[in-house]
Design a protein around this motif. Structure first.
Motif, PDB file in Angstrom:
ATOM      1  N   UNK A  24       1.030  -1.141   0.037  1.00  0.00           N
ATOM      2  CA  UNK A  24       0.064   0.072   0.072  1.00  0.00           C
ATOM      3  C   UNK A  24       0.819   1.178  -0.072  1.00  0.00           C
ATOM      4  N   UNK A  25       0.747   2.089  -0.722  1.00  0.00           N
ATOM      5  CA  UNK A  25       1.592   3.204  -1.259  1.00  0.00           C
ATOM      6  C   UNK A  25       0.970   4.339  -1.507  1.00  0.00           C
ATOM      7  N   UNK A  26       1.455   5.488  -1.107  1.00  0.00           N
ATOM      8  CA  UNK A  26       0.971   6.674  -1.195  1.00  0.00           C
ATOM      9  C   UNK A  26       1.607   7.502  -2.349  1.00  0.00           C
ATOM     10  N   UNK A  27       1.005   7.870  -3.300  1.00  0.00           N
ATOM     11  CA  UNK A  27       1.627   8.307  -4.751  1.00  0.00           C
ATOM     12  C   UNK A  27       1.802  10.018  -4.536  1.00  0.00           C
ATOM     13  N   UNK A  28       2.652  10.902  -5.347  1.00  0.00           N
ATOM     14  CA  UNK A  28       2.969  12.087  -5.296  1.00  0.00           C
ATOM     15  C   UNK A  28       1.570  12.929  -5.104  1.00  0.00           C
ATOM     16  N   UNK A  29       0.538  12.411  -5.883  1.00  0.00           N
ATOM     17  CA  UNK A  29      -0.619  13.404  -5.756  1.00  0.00           C
ATOM     18  C   UNK A  29      -1.456  13.154  -4.536  1.00  0.00           C
ATOM     19  N   UNK A  30      -0.917  12.223  -3.784  1.00  0.00           N
ATOM     20  CA  UNK A  30      -1.634  12.009  -2.403  1.00  0.00           C
ATOM     21  C   UNK A  30      -2.418  10.877  -2.409  1.00  0.00           C
ATOM     22  N   UNK A  31      -2.816  10.237  -3.494  1.00  0.00           N
ATOM     23  CA  UNK A  31      -3.709   9.003  -3.810  1.00  0.00           C
ATOM     24  C   UNK A  31      -2.978   7.821  -3.110  1.00  0.00           C
ATOM     25  N   UNK A  32      -3.766   6.918  -2.410  1.00  0.00           N
ATOM     26  CA  UNK A  32      -3.276   5.844  -1.822  1.00  0.00           C
ATOM     27  C   UNK A  32      -3.646   4.485  -2.624  1.00  0.00           C
ATOM     28  N   UNK A  33      -2.872   3.819  -2.963  1.00  0.00           N
ATOM     29  CA  UNK A  33      -3.189   2.599  -4.032  1.00  0.00           C
ATOM     30  C   UNK A  33      -2.527   1.365  -3.447  1.00  0.00           C
ATOM     31  N   UNK A  34      -3.082   0.363  -3.743  1.00  0.00           N
ATOM     32  CA  UNK A  34      -2.793  -1.110  -3.456  1.00  0.00           C
ATOM     33  C   UNK A  34      -2.015  -1.649  -4.901  1.00  0.00           C
ATOM     34  N   UNK A  35      -0.830  -2.230  -4.705  1.00  0.00           N
ATOM     35  CA  UNK A  35      -0.189  -2.742  -6.036  1.00  0.00           C
ATOM     36  C   UNK A  35       0.730  -3.938  -5.632  1.00  0.00           C
ATOM     37  N   UNK A  36       1.169  -4.714  -6.393  1.00  0.00           N
ATOM     38  CA  UNK A  36       2.061  -5.850  -6.224  1.00  0.00           C
ATOM     39  C   UNK A  36       3.358  -5.292  -5.552  1.00  0.00           C
ATOM     40  N   UNK A  37       4.166  -5.983  -4.759  1.00  0.00           N
ATOM     41  CA  UNK A  37       5.427  -5.428  -4.334  1.00  0.00           C
ATOM     42  C   UNK A  37       6.367  -5.384  -5.590  1.00  0.00           C
ATOM     43  N   UNK A  38       7.135  -4.094  -5.606  1.00  0.00           N
ATOM     44  CA  UNK A  38       7.961  -3.867  -6.687  1.00  0.00           C
ATOM     45  C   UNK A  38       8.619  -2.709  -6.310  1.00  0.00           C
ATOM     46  N   UNK A  39       9.252  -1.850  -7.455  1.00  0.00           N
ATOM     47  CA  UNK A  39       9.941  -0.614  -7.329  1.00  0.00           C
ATOM     48  C   UNK A  39       8.921   0.496  -6.715  1.00  0.00           C
ATOM     49  N   UNK A  40       9.229   1.135  -5.855  1.00  0.00           N
ATOM     50  CA  UNK A  40       8.144   2.418  -5.371  1.00  0.00           C
ATOM     51  C   UNK A  40       8.220   3.330  -6.310  1.00  0.00           C
TER      52      UNK A  40
END
Length: 51
Positions: A24-40
């Motif tokens: 679970x990551x927060x991208x530059x725009x502030x949106x929080x997303x779920x993705x497969x593990x990999x490069x951030x």
């Protein structure tokens, strides 16, 4: 923050059902997303879920 908790629970379910780590990551725009593990790629790691 409640949305982040729901997404972490979803990531845990995906990791368990698919047998691969999800993050679970927060991208530059502030949106929080779920993705497969990999490069951030500049995203902020909130949670890493393992199967």
């Amino acid at each position: 923050m409640n949305n982040a908790i729901q997404l972490i629970k979803h990531a845990q379910q995906l990791a368990t059902s698919r047998g691969e780590p999800h993050i679970v990551v927060q991208v530059a725009s502030g949106q929080i997303v779920v993705t497969r593990d990999g490069k951030l790629r500049g995203a902020i790691l909130l949670e890493r879920c393992f199967p």
